[in-house]
Design a protein around this motif. Structure first.
Motif, PDB file in Angstrom:
ATOM      1  N   SER A   1      61.260  79.850  96.847  1.00  0.00           N
ATOM      2  CA  SER A   1      60.675  79.204  95.687  1.00  0.00           C
ATOM      3  C   SER A   1      60.834  80.117  94.604  1.00  0.00           C
ATOM      4  O   SER A   1      60.576  79.885  93.199  1.00  0.00           O
TER       5      SER A   1
ATOM      6  N   THR B   1      49.180  80.407  94.409  1.00  0.00           N
ATOM      7  CA  THR B   1      48.461  79.468  93.657  1.00  0.00           C
ATOM      8  C   THR B   1      49.322  78.661  92.703  1.00  0.00           C
ATOM      9  O   THR B   1      48.894  77.701  91.948  1.00  0.00           O
TER      10      THR B   1
ATOM     11  N   SER C   1      53.904  74.441  94.107  1.00  0.00           N
ATOM     12  CA  SER C   1      53.513  73.069  94.262  1.00  0.00           C
ATOM     13  C   SER C   1      53.922  72.813  95.816  1.00  0.00           C
ATOM     14  O   SER C   1      54.433  73.396  96.576  1.00  0.00           O
ATOM     15  N   ASP C   2      53.196  71.520  96.007  1.00  0.00           N
ATOM     16  CA  ASP C   2      53.007  71.182  97.456  1.00  0.00           C
ATOM     17  C   ASP C   2      54.471  70.790  97.812  1.00  0.00           C
ATOM     18  O   ASP C   2      54.711  71.151  99.015  1.00  0.00           O
ATOM     19  N   GLU C   3      55.453  70.617  97.149  1.00  0.00           N
ATOM     20  CA  GLU C   3      56.492  70.111  97.414  1.00  0.00           C
ATOM     21  C   GLU C   3      57.414  71.410  97.678  1.00  0.00           C
ATOM     22  O   GLU C   3      58.274  71.414  98.584  1.00  0.00           O
ATOM     23  N   GLU C   4      57.151  72.618  97.284  1.00  0.00           N
ATOM     24  CA  GLU C   4      58.018  73.644  97.135  1.00  0.00           C
ATOM     25  C   GLU C   4      57.591  74.314  98.516  1.00  0.00           C
ATOM     26  O   GLU C   4      58.398  74.694  99.334  1.00  0.00           O
ATOM     27  N   ILE C   5      56.120  74.182  98.873  1.00  0.00           N
ATOM     28  CA  ILE C   5      55.596  74.782 100.114  1.00  0.00           C
ATOM     29  C   ILE C   5      56.381  74.023 101.350  1.00  0.00           C
ATOM     30  O   ILE C   5      56.741  74.475 102.242  1.00  0.00           O
ATOM     31  N   ASN C   6      56.241  72.650 101.298  1.00  0.00           N
ATOM     32  CA  ASN C   6      56.710  71.877 102.311  1.00  0.00           C
ATOM     33  C   ASN C   6      58.214  71.955 102.526  1.00  0.00           C
ATOM     34  O   ASN C   6      58.874  72.110 103.742  1.00  0.00           O
ATOM     35  N   ARG C   7      59.064  72.125 101.343  1.00  0.00           N
ATOM     36  CA  ARG C   7      60.384  72.389 101.412  1.00  0.00           C
ATOM     37  C   ARG C   7      60.899  73.768 102.195  1.00  0.00           C
ATOM     38  O   ARG C   7      61.608  73.502 102.973  1.00  0.00           O
TER      39      ARG C   7
ATOM     40  N   ASP D   1      59.886  73.439 105.998  1.00  0.00           N
ATOM     41  CA  ASP D   1      60.929  72.225 106.685  1.00  0.00           C
ATOM     42  C   ASP D   1      62.220  73.128 106.822  1.00  0.00           C
ATOM     43  O   ASP D   1      62.749  72.958 108.077  1.00  0.00           O
TER      44      ASP D   1
ATOM     45  N   ASP E   1      54.975  81.546 100.738  1.00  0.00           N
ATOM     46  CA  ASP E   1      55.860  80.490 101.644  1.00  0.00           C
ATOM     47  C   ASP E   1      57.070  80.986 102.448  1.00  0.00           C
ATOM     48  O   ASP E   1      57.385  80.543 103.420  1.00  0.00           O
TER      49      ASP E   1
END
Length: 278
Positions: free
Chosen positions: A113, A119, A122-128, A131, A173
Protein backbone atom coordinates in the motif's frame (compact mmCIF):
# COMPACT_ATOMS: atom_id res chain seq x y z
CA UNK A 1 12.47 -34.42 4.59
CA UNK A 2 15.66 -32.44 4.94
CA UNK A 3 15.61 -28.84 6.09
CA UNK A 4 18.36 -26.53 4.93
CA UNK A 5 19.14 -22.92 5.63
CA UNK A 6 21.03 -20.65 3.26
CA UNK A 7 21.86 -17.11 4.23
CA UNK A 8 25.10 -16.55 2.34
CA UNK A 9 25.64 -15.17 -1.13
CA UNK A 10 26.97 -17.58 -3.71
CA UNK A 11 27.65 -17.53 -7.42
CA UNK A 12 27.93 -21.31 -7.67
CA UNK A 13 24.85 -21.47 -9.89
CA UNK A 14 25.17 -21.88 -13.63
CA UNK A 15 24.26 -24.02 -16.62
CA UNK A 16 24.41 -27.27 -14.65
CA UNK A 17 21.67 -25.95 -12.37
CA UNK A 18 19.53 -24.83 -15.30
CA UNK A 19 19.59 -28.37 -16.68
CA UNK A 20 17.95 -29.65 -13.50
CA UNK A 21 14.77 -27.75 -14.39
CA UNK A 22 14.43 -29.10 -17.92
CA UNK A 23 11.00 -30.67 -18.37
CA UNK A 24 9.67 -29.42 -15.01
CA UNK A 25 6.11 -28.08 -15.01
CA UNK A 26 6.05 -24.77 -13.17
CA UNK A 27 3.38 -22.26 -12.11
CA UNK A 28 4.50 -18.77 -11.06
CA UNK A 29 2.18 -16.09 -9.70
CA UNK A 30 2.97 -12.42 -10.23
CA UNK A 31 4.83 -13.36 -13.42
CA UNK A 32 4.28 -10.25 -15.54
CA UNK A 33 6.98 -8.14 -13.87
CA UNK A 34 9.95 -8.16 -11.52
CA UNK A 35 11.32 -11.36 -10.03
CA UNK A 36 8.35 -13.42 -11.24
CA UNK A 37 8.86 -12.43 -14.87
CA UNK A 38 12.60 -12.95 -14.76
CA UNK A 39 12.20 -16.33 -13.07
CA UNK A 40 9.61 -17.41 -15.64
CA UNK A 41 11.95 -16.56 -18.51
CA UNK A 42 14.98 -18.18 -16.88
CA UNK A 43 13.11 -21.41 -16.20
CA UNK A 44 11.60 -21.48 -19.67
CA UNK A 45 15.05 -20.95 -21.18
CA UNK A 46 16.19 -23.91 -19.04
CA UNK A 47 13.65 -26.16 -20.72
CA UNK A 48 10.89 -26.01 -18.12
CA UNK A 49 7.23 -25.82 -19.08
CA UNK A 50 6.12 -22.60 -17.41
CA UNK A 51 2.72 -21.03 -16.82
CA UNK A 52 2.86 -17.50 -15.47
CA UNK A 53 -0.09 -15.78 -13.82
CA UNK A 54 -0.52 -12.03 -13.80
CA UNK A 55 -2.77 -9.12 -14.69
CA UNK A 56 -0.70 -6.99 -17.09
CA UNK A 57 -2.01 -8.06 -20.49
CA UNK A 58 0.44 -5.88 -22.44
CA UNK A 59 3.33 -7.60 -20.65
CA UNK A 60 1.78 -10.97 -21.39
CA UNK A 61 1.72 -10.24 -25.10
CA UNK A 62 5.40 -9.28 -25.01
CA UNK A 63 6.26 -12.50 -23.18
CA UNK A 64 4.29 -14.65 -25.60
CA UNK A 65 6.08 -12.98 -28.52
CA UNK A 66 9.52 -13.56 -26.96
CA UNK A 67 8.66 -17.16 -26.02
CA UNK A 68 7.56 -17.86 -29.59
CA UNK A 69 10.75 -16.39 -31.02
CA UNK A 70 12.98 -18.37 -28.65
CA UNK A 71 11.04 -21.61 -28.69
CA UNK A 72 10.22 -21.54 -24.98
CA UNK A 73 7.32 -23.39 -23.39
CA UNK A 74 6.06 -20.31 -21.58
CA UNK A 75 2.38 -19.44 -21.38
CA UNK A 76 0.94 -16.46 -19.58
CA UNK A 77 -2.55 -16.54 -18.08
CA UNK A 78 -4.53 -13.63 -16.71
CA UNK A 79 -5.27 -14.28 -13.06
CA UNK A 80 -6.09 -11.86 -10.26
CA UNK A 81 -4.87 -13.83 -7.25
CA UNK A 82 -6.96 -11.70 -4.90
CA UNK A 83 -9.91 -13.74 -6.20
CA UNK A 84 -10.26 -17.29 -4.86
CA UNK A 85 -12.70 -18.14 -7.64
CA UNK A 86 -10.31 -16.94 -10.34
CA UNK A 87 -7.44 -18.94 -8.82
CA UNK A 88 -9.58 -22.07 -8.78
CA UNK A 89 -10.58 -21.60 -12.43
CA UNK A 90 -7.02 -20.96 -13.65
CA UNK A 91 -5.66 -23.83 -11.54
CA UNK A 92 -8.12 -26.22 -13.15
CA UNK A 93 -6.94 -25.07 -16.59
CA UNK A 94 -3.30 -25.54 -15.63
CA UNK A 95 -3.86 -29.02 -14.23
CA UNK A 96 -5.71 -30.01 -17.39
CA UNK A 97 -2.87 -28.70 -19.56
CA UNK A 98 -0.22 -30.42 -17.42
CA UNK A 99 -2.16 -33.71 -17.24
CA UNK A 100 -2.96 -33.24 -13.58
CA UNK A 101 0.50 -32.52 -12.19
CA UNK A 102 2.59 -29.45 -11.38
CA UNK A 103 6.20 -29.94 -10.26
CA UNK A 104 6.93 -26.48 -8.85
CA UNK A 105 4.57 -23.81 -7.53
CA UNK A 106 6.08 -20.37 -6.95
CA UNK A 107 3.86 -18.02 -4.94
CA UNK A 108 5.49 -14.75 -5.89
CA UNK A 109 2.66 -12.25 -6.41
CA UNK A 110 2.74 -9.36 -3.97
CA UNK A 111 1.36 -5.86 -3.44
CA UNK A 112 2.01 -3.04 -1.01
CA UNK A 113 0.00 0.00 0.00
CA UNK A 114 3.00 2.28 -0.34
CA UNK A 115 4.24 2.78 3.20
CA UNK A 116 1.13 4.07 4.96
CA UNK A 117 0.67 4.09 8.72
CA UNK A 118 -1.95 1.64 9.99
CA UNK A 119 -4.40 4.44 10.81
CA UNK A 120 -4.14 5.79 7.24
CA UNK A 121 -4.80 2.50 5.47
CA UNK A 122 -8.23 2.05 3.93
CA UNK A 123 -10.21 -1.14 4.49
CA UNK A 124 -9.81 -1.91 0.80
CA UNK A 125 -6.02 -1.55 0.93
CA UNK A 126 -5.75 -3.89 3.91
CA UNK A 127 -8.01 -6.49 2.32
CA UNK A 128 -6.17 -6.34 -0.99
CA UNK A 129 -2.76 -6.77 0.63
CA UNK A 130 -3.86 -9.76 2.69
CA UNK A 131 -5.78 -11.32 -0.21
CA UNK A 132 -2.81 -11.17 -2.60
CA UNK A 133 0.12 -11.67 -0.24
CA UNK A 134 -1.36 -14.31 2.04
CA UNK A 135 -4.77 -15.79 1.24
CA UNK A 136 -3.79 -16.48 -2.37
CA UNK A 137 -1.15 -18.88 -1.03
CA UNK A 138 -3.85 -20.96 0.64
CA UNK A 139 -5.85 -21.26 -2.58
CA UNK A 140 -2.89 -22.08 -4.83
CA UNK A 141 -1.41 -24.61 -2.41
CA UNK A 142 -4.78 -26.30 -1.95
CA UNK A 143 -5.16 -26.48 -5.74
CA UNK A 144 -1.75 -27.93 -6.61
CA UNK A 145 -0.46 -29.70 -3.48
CA UNK A 146 -2.76 -32.77 -3.54
CA UNK A 147 -1.31 -33.99 -6.84
CA UNK A 148 2.21 -33.39 -5.54
CA UNK A 149 1.49 -35.47 -2.44
CA UNK A 150 -0.09 -38.19 -4.54
CA UNK A 151 3.03 -38.39 -6.75
CA UNK A 152 5.31 -37.85 -3.72
CA UNK A 153 7.16 -35.23 -5.72
CA UNK A 154 7.07 -31.46 -6.07
CA UNK A 155 8.13 -28.19 -4.53
CA UNK A 156 6.32 -25.13 -3.15
CA UNK A 157 8.22 -21.84 -3.17
CA UNK A 158 6.99 -18.91 -1.09
CA UNK A 159 8.45 -15.51 -1.85
CA UNK A 160 8.02 -13.77 1.49
CA UNK A 161 10.28 -10.86 2.44
CA UNK A 162 12.64 -9.58 5.09
CA UNK A 163 9.45 -7.75 6.10
CA UNK A 164 8.12 -11.25 6.82
CA UNK A 165 10.64 -11.76 9.61
CA UNK A 166 11.04 -8.17 10.80
CA UNK A 167 8.34 -5.58 11.44
CA UNK A 168 8.70 -2.25 9.64
CA UNK A 169 6.95 1.01 10.53
CA UNK A 170 4.59 2.10 7.79
CA UNK A 171 4.20 -1.41 6.38
CA UNK A 172 1.84 -3.04 8.88
CA UNK A 173 -0.39 -4.62 6.22
CA UNK A 174 2.55 -5.80 4.14
CA UNK A 175 4.47 -7.19 7.13
CA UNK A 176 1.40 -8.95 8.51
CA UNK A 177 0.74 -10.63 5.17
CA UNK A 178 4.39 -11.62 4.64
CA UNK A 179 4.76 -12.91 8.21
CA UNK A 180 1.62 -14.93 7.49
CA UNK A 181 3.04 -16.38 4.28
CA UNK A 182 6.18 -17.35 6.21
CA UNK A 183 4.13 -19.06 8.91
CA UNK A 184 1.89 -20.82 6.42
CA UNK A 185 4.86 -22.34 4.60
CA UNK A 186 6.65 -23.31 7.80
CA UNK A 187 3.49 -25.06 8.97
CA UNK A 188 3.19 -26.78 5.61
CA UNK A 189 6.77 -28.03 5.94
CA UNK A 190 5.92 -29.72 9.23
CA UNK A 191 2.67 -31.16 7.85
CA UNK A 192 4.57 -32.70 4.94
CA UNK A 193 7.18 -34.05 7.35
CA UNK A 194 4.49 -35.74 9.45
CA UNK A 195 3.34 -37.76 6.44
CA UNK A 196 6.92 -38.44 5.29
CA UNK A 197 6.25 -36.65 2.02
CA UNK A 198 9.07 -35.94 -0.41
CA UNK A 199 7.38 -32.68 -1.45
CA UNK A 200 9.72 -29.79 -0.60
CA UNK A 201 9.14 -26.21 0.50
CA UNK A 202 11.28 -23.10 0.30
CA UNK A 203 10.68 -19.72 1.93
CA UNK A 204 12.57 -16.86 0.29
CA UNK A 205 13.00 -13.65 2.28
CA UNK A 206 14.67 -11.03 0.08
CA UNK A 207 15.56 -7.57 1.29
CA UNK A 208 15.53 -4.63 -1.12
CA UNK A 209 15.52 -5.59 -4.80
CA UNK A 210 16.57 -3.14 -7.51
CA UNK A 211 13.02 -2.59 -8.72
CA UNK A 212 9.82 -0.93 -7.54
CA UNK A 213 9.65 -0.30 -3.81
CA UNK A 214 13.25 -1.36 -3.26
CA UNK A 215 14.65 1.57 -5.22
CA UNK A 216 12.69 4.05 -3.12
CA UNK A 217 13.53 2.58 0.27
CA UNK A 218 15.60 4.64 2.68
CA UNK A 219 18.03 2.46 4.60
CA UNK A 220 20.47 3.56 7.27
CA UNK A 221 23.02 0.83 6.64
CA UNK A 222 23.30 0.00 2.95
CA UNK A 223 26.15 -2.44 3.68
CA UNK A 224 23.66 -4.69 5.50
CA UNK A 225 20.68 -3.91 3.25
CA UNK A 226 22.19 -3.57 -0.25
CA UNK A 227 20.03 -3.36 -3.36
CA UNK A 228 20.09 -6.74 -5.06
CA UNK A 229 19.43 -7.21 -8.75
CA UNK A 230 16.62 -9.49 -9.85
CA UNK A 231 18.86 -11.97 -11.65
CA UNK A 232 20.78 -12.67 -8.43
CA UNK A 233 17.52 -13.34 -6.54
CA UNK A 234 16.30 -15.63 -9.34
CA UNK A 235 19.53 -17.64 -9.24
CA UNK A 236 19.21 -18.04 -5.48
CA UNK A 237 15.59 -19.22 -5.77
CA UNK A 238 16.55 -21.81 -8.37
CA UNK A 239 19.51 -22.93 -6.28
CA UNK A 240 17.31 -23.29 -3.20
CA UNK A 241 14.81 -25.48 -5.04
CA UNK A 242 17.57 -27.64 -6.51
CA UNK A 243 19.21 -28.08 -3.09
CA UNK A 244 15.91 -28.39 -1.20
CA UNK A 245 16.73 -25.51 1.12
CA UNK A 246 13.86 -24.58 3.41
CA UNK A 247 14.82 -20.97 4.09
CA UNK A 248 16.82 -18.43 2.10
CA UNK A 249 17.40 -14.96 3.55
CA UNK A 250 18.83 -12.44 1.09
CA UNK A 251 21.35 -10.99 1.44
CA UNK A 252 23.19 -13.10 4.00
CA UNK A 253 23.95 -10.06 6.17
CA UNK A 254 20.26 -9.96 7.18
CA UNK A 255 20.72 -13.21 9.06
CA UNK A 256 22.00 -11.17 12.00
CA UNK A 257 18.59 -9.52 12.31
CA UNK A 258 16.86 -12.89 12.18
CA UNK A 259 19.10 -14.28 14.93
CA UNK A 260 18.74 -11.13 17.03
CA UNK A 261 15.24 -12.28 17.99
CA UNK A 262 16.89 -14.52 20.58
CA UNK A 263 17.68 -11.39 22.61
CA UNK A 264 15.25 -9.38 24.77
CA UNK A 265 12.88 -7.17 22.78
CA UNK A 266 14.61 -3.99 23.97
CA UNK A 267 17.95 -5.25 22.62
CA UNK A 268 16.41 -6.51 19.38
CA UNK A 269 14.69 -3.16 18.78
CA UNK A 270 17.94 -1.28 19.38
CA UNK A 271 19.81 -3.49 16.90
CA UNK A 272 17.18 -3.12 14.18
CA UNK A 273 16.78 0.63 14.64
CA UNK A 274 20.52 1.01 14.25
CA UNK A 275 20.46 -0.67 10.85
CA UNK A 276 17.19 0.20 9.18
CA UNK A 277 14.42 2.78 9.10
CA UNK A 278 11.86 0.78 11.04
Amino acid sequence: MGVGYSCCQSNAIGPALDERFSGKRVVITGATSGIGLRLAKRLAASGAEVVGWGRNEDAMEDVHREASEKGWSLRMMRCDVSSREEIQERAAEVLAAFEGAVDILVNNAGVTSGGKWITDLSDEEINRCVDVNLLAHFWTVRAFLPSMIKRDSGHVVTVSSVAGIMGVAGLSDYCASKFGAFGLTESLRFELSKINSAVGTTIVCPSYVDNGMGKEAEVKCSALFPLMDEEYVVRRIMGAVARRQALVILPGTIRTTYLARMYPVSVYDRIVRTWANV
